[in-house]
Structures are given as C-alpha cells and as structure tokens.
Enzyme design. Sequence first.
Site: not given
Length: 206
Positions: A71-73, A108
């Site tokens: 995950a990436d924010t 994501g």
Amino acid sequence: MLKIVLASSSPRRRELLAQIGLAFEVRTADMEEKASAVWPGGVVEELSRQKAEAVLGMLADAPEDLLVIGADTVVAEGGEILGKPSGVEAAAEMLRRLSGGTHEVYTGVTLLYKRGRDAGTADAGETREGICRKVFHEVTKVSFYSLTEEEIRRYVSTGDCMDKAGAYGIQGYFARFVRRIEGDYNNVVGLPVGRLYQEAKEWIGE
C-alpha cells in the site's frame, strides 16, 4: 494454508488490517521508492506494487499459499502530490496550503496471491510464476476548516505530522480541524480495508 503478509511498517495499516479480523505478519523490503507515473492514482498504484513485489520476492520459496498486501498513500492538492514533510517548516507550509480548502487522499493497494510450492493445478488468472495480481486505488476528498498560524504551530510541535502524507493524521488530534470527508475514512488513515477485503476474499476463503 494461507499466510497473509502486510508489506508495510505503518502502525496505522497494521491496526486497520487487524480491525477487520485478519491474521497477518509484517515484512518490509529495503528499497528505493520511485514512480514513473505522474497522476496521483497511478503513483500510489505503482509504489504499492513495488512494495508488494519486493516482499513477495523475499518469500519466493514459502511452502504455503501467500497473500502479500502492498500500500502507498499520498495527499494531492491542485493536482500536486504532497508527500511526507521533510521537516517542521515543510509541515507547516503544507498545512497552510491545505487550510480552509479541499484536497484528495489517494491510497494504492496491490494484492499478490501466490500458490505454495506444493500447490496443484494453476488457477485462472495466474501468471507463469503462479501469481495472481490485483492493483487498485481509492480516493477520498477531505475538507479542512481554516487554521490559524497558532493552531498550525501548535499541531506541528506535537510531532504527529512528521511521518504522514500531507503533514496530518486524521485519526488523532488533528481531527478537530476536519470539516468534511467524502469517501472512505479508512482510506485517509492509510488502507481502504473494505475494498481490500472484497478484492481479496476469494483467496482468504472466509
């Protein structure tokens, strides 16, 4: 037997994944995060995929079935990505920019499912390496009340801003400045666990 692995050291993501009742372990890879995409949705998808693939590579010989979650924010305002602040002054400047307006939070997520060494016939959708992949992102709009310079300085002095995209954490002290959100609240915290579960439940088997 399925092993679920979260490819993130974020305590907020760990809490969210535990909240929906999943047993998992945390593994991270030492890697440089670099995206070729420009659009925020593309950036977070690309970075989440890199994280998940790096961790899956570390577990390539695992005998059991694996589900790796990357995950990436990022925060985006006016089409520009605001990452984690480099220091106190950068954090204060980000908050001045977001004050009184509306911005977007993109997270994501990449799900990589790999059958174990002893698995039998491949499932539909698997690559030649026996991997099923799902990549998606969620967007949440967040509106702030106007912040005074004193309020910005007081919040920045807590240190809560330093490891967070956009220089704020919606789930803590800063919640007093949030006027409205449109979309998934958990997405702003760091992981859209509702969407994640719906995408992964065919492999989780609950």
